[in-house]
Design an enzyme around this catalytic site. Structure first.
Site, short mmCIF file in Angstrom:
data_model
loop_
_atom_site.label_atom_id
_atom_site.label_comp_id
_atom_site.label_asym_id
_atom_site.label_seq_id
_atom_site.Cartn_x
_atom_site.Cartn_y
_atom_site.Cartn_z
N LYS A 53 37.23 -3.51 6.45
CA LYS A 53 38.50 -4.26 6.33
C LYS A 53 39.67 -3.38 6.76
O LYS A 53 40.57 -3.82 7.47
CB LYS A 53 38.68 -4.75 4.88
CG LYS A 53 37.75 -5.90 4.53
CD LYS A 53 37.72 -6.22 3.05
CE LYS A 53 36.64 -7.27 2.78
NZ LYS A 53 36.38 -7.54 1.36
N GLN A 97 38.23 -5.81 -4.39
CA GLN A 97 36.84 -5.95 -3.92
C GLN A 97 35.92 -6.26 -5.10
O GLN A 97 35.91 -5.55 -6.10
CB GLN A 97 36.41 -4.64 -3.23
CG GLN A 97 35.05 -4.69 -2.60
CD GLN A 97 34.95 -5.67 -1.42
OE1 GLN A 97 35.85 -5.74 -0.58
NE2 GLN A 97 33.89 -6.44 -1.39
N ASP A 120 42.36 -13.62 -0.54
CA ASP A 120 40.97 -14.07 -0.70
C ASP A 120 40.93 -15.54 -1.14
O ASP A 120 39.87 -16.17 -1.11
CB ASP A 120 40.27 -13.22 -1.79
CG ASP A 120 39.24 -12.27 -1.21
OD1 ASP A 120 38.85 -12.46 -0.05
OD2 ASP A 120 38.84 -11.34 -1.93
#
Ligand code: NDP
Length: 283
Positions: A53, A97, A120
């Site tokens: 990422k 994460q 997200d």
């Protein structure tokens, strides 16, 4: 014989577009889109995802920060870090994460991310917006699936779309996105009866199960479009999807390989959401 949906190629072209838009946006506004990724602990798979990422952000000209916190980080310490990033004007997207260590309540952490920085799209406010169809962000994996279908001009309207899997990250948002495109959508899960009967009616079948080669040839309709979200390790130790690729290949019209299908799109969609968040921040 199927046409292979090349996720790497689509991903590369979308990233090129994002890089161009990022440069134009920065020139116009002086704002460089910024993503902060927090990783707690030392899960090796998570470390790889986070590195990817970070690199992807840099490649498209975005500002990227990785915050590594030790395994024994308390929930309070993590929430403080999220709060700090929430107030940081250089950061437009915050991603924690997953999975988090067991002593941390994931739901509480997700709720602490301001919805406008929740790239997200896991915050309940963003989940709700997907339900009513006015979302800014779409969870990255289902968004990637939609982008792939679009890149190959695969019509969704009026089609029978069957999704195997009902997770909050993939299955449910995937269903909503396909519904928004006027598909007739069926969601299957571990309690679904006569699964093969249901899946073999699908014009577009999305497998998000997490089991190697779960979808066999008898489960797919002749000429169907098969999208394989699964990332599993086969008995030979190699990466494989949820679909028995070789067995269904001659029966279907389009198929995504694993690796090289949906996988590359996920980070690309994260970049897209980060750019959207930055653009929304100056509106
Ligand atoms: P989850 O484990 O959260 O969900 C799996 C779903 O599959 C559940 O809804 C479960 O049903 C259903 N299921 C399990 N067994 C069966 C069965 N025998 N018959 C029918 N349905 C079944 O997984 P995720 O949604 O998070 O991920 C799915 C896969 O996609 C995994 O391989 C994961 O690694 C991969 N993935 C890939 C990404 C990418 O970037 N390409 C990103 C995210 C995930 P029930 O709800 O009843 O338990």
């Amino acid at each position: 014989m199927a046409q292979i949906i090349d996720g790497k190629a689509v991903s590369a072209s979308v990233r090129e577009r994002i890089a161009k838009e990022t440069a134009e946006f920065a020139k116009e506004t002086g704002v460089i889109p910024g993503l902060a990724v927090i990783i707690v602990g030392e899960n090796p798979a998570s470390q790889v995802y986070v590195r990817n990422k970070h690199k992807a952000c840099q490649d498209v000209g975005m500002h990227s920060v990785v915050i590594e916190m030790p395994e024994n980080t308390t929930q309070e310490q993590l929430l403080e870090k999220v709060d700090e990033l929430a107030k940081d004007n250089a950061i437009h997207g915050i991603l924690v994460q997953l999975p988090l260590p067991a002593h941390i309540d994931e739901e509480e952490v997700i709720k602490a991310i301001p919805p406008e920085k929740d790239v997200d799209a896991f915050h309940p406010a963003n989940v709700g917006r997907i339900m009513i169809g006015n979302q800014s962000f779409v969870p990255c994996t289902p968004a990637g699936v939609m982008e792939l279908l679009d890149a190959y001009d695969i019509e969704i309207e009026g089609k029978n779309c069957v999704i195997i899997g009902r997770s909050n990250i993939v299955g449910k948002p995937q269903a909503m996105l396909m519904l928004q495109k006027n598909a007739t959508v069926t969601i299957c899960h571990s309690r679904t009866k006569n699964l093969a009967e249901v899946t073999s009616k699908a014009d577009i079948l999305v497998a998000a199960v997490g089991r190697s080669k779960f979808v066999t040839a008898d489960m797919v309709k002749e000429g169907a479009v098969v999208i394989d979200v699964g990332i599993n390790r086969g008995e030979d130790g190699k990466l494989c999807g949820d679909v028995d690729y070789d067995a269904v290949f001659d029966k279907v019209s389009y198929i995504t390989p694993v690796p090289g299908g949906v996988g590359p799109m996920t980070i690309t969609m994260l970049l897209k959401n980060t750019l959207t968040a930055a653009k929304d921040s100056v509106r």
